[in-house]
Design an enzyme around this catalytic site. Structure first.
Site, mmCIF file in Angstrom:
data_model
loop_
_atom_site.group_PDB
_atom_site.id
_atom_site.type_symbol
_atom_site.label_atom_id
_atom_site.label_comp_id
_atom_site.label_asym_id
_atom_site.label_seq_id
_atom_site.Cartn_x
_atom_site.Cartn_y
_atom_site.Cartn_z
ATOM 1 N N SER A 251 -49.861 -44.046 -58.676
ATOM 2 C CA SER A 251 -50.366 -43.920 -57.306
ATOM 3 C C SER A 251 -51.598 -43.016 -57.248
ATOM 4 O O SER A 251 -52.256 -42.941 -56.223
ATOM 5 C CB SER A 251 -49.264 -43.371 -56.391
ATOM 6 O OG SER A 251 -48.741 -42.186 -56.937
ATOM 7 N N CYS A 335 -37.077 -36.734 -66.054
ATOM 8 C CA CYS A 335 -37.386 -35.342 -66.411
ATOM 9 C C CYS A 335 -36.831 -34.383 -65.362
ATOM 10 O O CYS A 335 -37.257 -33.233 -65.285
ATOM 11 C CB CYS A 335 -38.892 -35.149 -66.603
ATOM 12 S SG CYS A 335 -39.845 -35.544 -65.154
HETATM 13 N N1 SAH Z 1 -45.946 -40.999 -68.529
HETATM 14 C C1 SAH Z 1 -47.002 -40.068 -68.226
HETATM 15 C C2 SAH Z 1 -46.565 -38.955 -67.313
HETATM 16 C C3 SAH Z 1 -46.034 -39.417 -65.964
HETATM 17 S S1 SAH Z 1 -46.063 -38.178 -64.728
HETATM 18 C C4 SAH Z 1 -47.597 -39.535 -69.542
HETATM 19 O O1 SAH Z 1 -47.031 -39.795 -70.614
HETATM 20 O O2 SAH Z 1 -48.619 -38.865 -69.490
HETATM 21 C C5 SAH Z 1 -45.609 -39.042 -63.299
HETATM 22 C C6 SAH Z 1 -46.733 -39.850 -62.661
HETATM 23 O O3 SAH Z 1 -46.143 -40.588 -61.590
HETATM 24 C C7 SAH Z 1 -47.864 -39.057 -62.029
HETATM 25 O O4 SAH Z 1 -49.077 -39.489 -62.570
HETATM 26 C C8 SAH Z 1 -47.814 -39.406 -60.527
HETATM 27 O O5 SAH Z 1 -49.113 -39.575 -59.970
HETATM 28 C C9 SAH Z 1 -47.107 -40.721 -60.545
HETATM 29 N N2 SAH Z 1 -46.345 -41.090 -59.350
HETATM 30 C C10 SAH Z 1 -45.511 -40.323 -58.613
HETATM 31 N N3 SAH Z 1 -44.885 -41.065 -57.672
HETATM 32 C C11 SAH Z 1 -45.351 -42.326 -57.824
HETATM 33 C C12 SAH Z 1 -45.070 -43.575 -57.167
HETATM 34 N N4 SAH Z 1 -44.162 -43.649 -56.198
HETATM 35 N N5 SAH Z 1 -45.703 -44.683 -57.598
HETATM 36 C C13 SAH Z 1 -46.604 -44.610 -58.600
HETATM 37 N N6 SAH Z 1 -46.898 -43.483 -59.263
HETATM 38 C C14 SAH Z 1 -46.275 -42.351 -58.882
#
Ligand code: SAH
Length: 391
Positions: A251, A335
């Protein structure tokens, strides 16, 4: 120098004897004559000193314990903290390879240093101070980093730590040596740009390093969805493993821009697209993939949120299973500290049962050794993952 003493109620010494690093207010008979952030001794009602920790009269966790036993150590001198940081560094040495230049140096309770997170990005340390006691001893930490050869330290402040824990240190470069806030690092030989200033956490999710490498091993020829992709960590590994196509969905537009940049850093021509969307909606769309990574943010930030968070995890896991081609793989993570391994597995079980597919667990994943778990502090085991084969 004797430290002010916090006295436990009779019969309430068990968790301290078991070396649990959090001391809750209910166990306390007598508060120490000390201020927020001071180092105090913790003793039984009979006067036996069991531990030392940082005092916070305003918190449910009145004392964060960092040392167990009566002790000859001079905690107000740098040597104790420099040695602790050096031990943490030594622990990481066997895992550091020339092609990985970013890692977690200090993992709070996991390193006996409550309230401190320190991540290394090349020559820079990104520091988070979560409690006042550690913030007050910042000069000791800087001395420790310097002794290890790290002269550039960026402090990332967190609003919660300021408001709830009284951490009133100004964020930004703490050392004279300043530098760019976009850092170029390598992980397993793959290249990433990390924005330490505006990125999430300290800029990169270092805890997924080994799990990303596992995705690489399974990606050849696959159509891959990286849901909650952030800056494309899993996407780059999937492409390195020969994925036919990768969609990164998040997002956050800035995160996706950096994901695209990270893909381009590694591959001149990659079948990668970024999609700015809410993953809850996106996973309801009628597309299919051979491999899906689900790595959402912590849905349960506190214990009261566990119920709603469980629904959230079930929803995305169920819909991800619907999106998988027969024989597809789901790399699913949580997490949330408040959702333990058992509960996570039950939630995923519920999703599998509702999806009505044959599902097998291939791997049970966790956090890497630079995020060590203090065995007396099970709360520190926050990252859980399952690799599922979905028929
Ligand atoms: N897998 C990634 C880390 C994920 S952190 C890595 O290895 O680097 C979680 C992510 O989820 C963040 O970037 C945040 O912007 C996104 N996020 C949070 N809620 C969301 C939603 N409802 N839909 C899409 N993305 C979302």
């Amino acid at each position: 120098m004797p430290y002010p003493t916090l006295v436990l109620k009779s019969g309430r010494d068990r968790s301290v004897r078991n070396r649990h690093p959090w001391l809750f207010s209910g166990a306390i008979k007598q508060l120490p004559k000390a201020k927020h952030g001071d180092i105090v001794a913790v003793s039984t009602n009979q006067g036996e000193v069991l531990a030392h920790g940082f005092f916070n009269p305003k918190s449910q966790i009145v004392c964060r314990l960092f040392h167990f036993g009566d002790s000859p150590f001079a905690f107000e001198e740098a040597a104790y903290w420099v040695a602790a940081v050096q031990r943490a560094h030594a622990l990481r040495q066997p895992h550091l390879t020339h092609d990985t230049t970013c890692f977690r140096l200090l993992h709070a309770e996991g390193d006996g240093l409550p309230g401190v997170i320190a991540d290394v990005y090349g020559e820079v340390v990104v520091l988070q101070l979560l409690i006042k006691g550690m913030a007050q001893r910042l000069p000791f930490l800087l001395q420790a980093f310097s002794a290890l050869g790290y002269h550039k330290v960026w402090l990332k402040t967190k609003k919660n730590a300021r408001v709830l824990e009284g951490v009133d240190v100004q964020g930004g470069w703490l050392t004279e040596a300043t530098s760019k806030t976009t850092r170029s690092v390598q992980e397993h030989g793959l290249h990433f740009n990390v924005d330490i200033e505006t990125g999430q956490k300290t800029g990169f999710f270092l805890d997924q390093r080994e799990n990303r490498a596992l995705v690489q091993r399974f990606s050849a020829g696959k159509r891959v969805l990286n849901a909650f992709s952030y800056t494309g960590g899993f996407s780059v590994y999937a492409l390195a493993g020969g994925a036919a196509a990768v969609d990164s969905v998040d997002s956050s537009e800035p995160a996706l821009a950096l994901a695209e940049e990270n893909v381009r850093l590694n591959f001149s021509d990659a079948a990668h697209q970024t999609i700015a969307a809410d993953c809850f909606d996106f996973l309801r769309e009628d597309r299919t993939y051979d491999l899906i990574v689900l790595d959402p943010p912590a849905f349960a930030k506190h214990a009261r949120a566990v119920r709603n968070a469980s629904h959230g995890y079930k929803d995305i896991n169920l819909n991800a299973m619907h999106r998988l081609t027969p024989g597809g793989l789901l790399f699913t993570f949580s997490c949330s500290q408040n959702i333990d391994r058992d509960l996570f597995r039950k939630i995923v079980f519920g999703a599998a049962a509702d999806a009505g597919r044959t599902v097998r667990v291939l791997y049970q994943l966790s956090q890497p050794p630079d995020h060590p778990i203090n065995i007396y502090h099970p709360e520190g085991e926050y990252l859980k993952g399952l690799v599922l084969h979905v028929e």
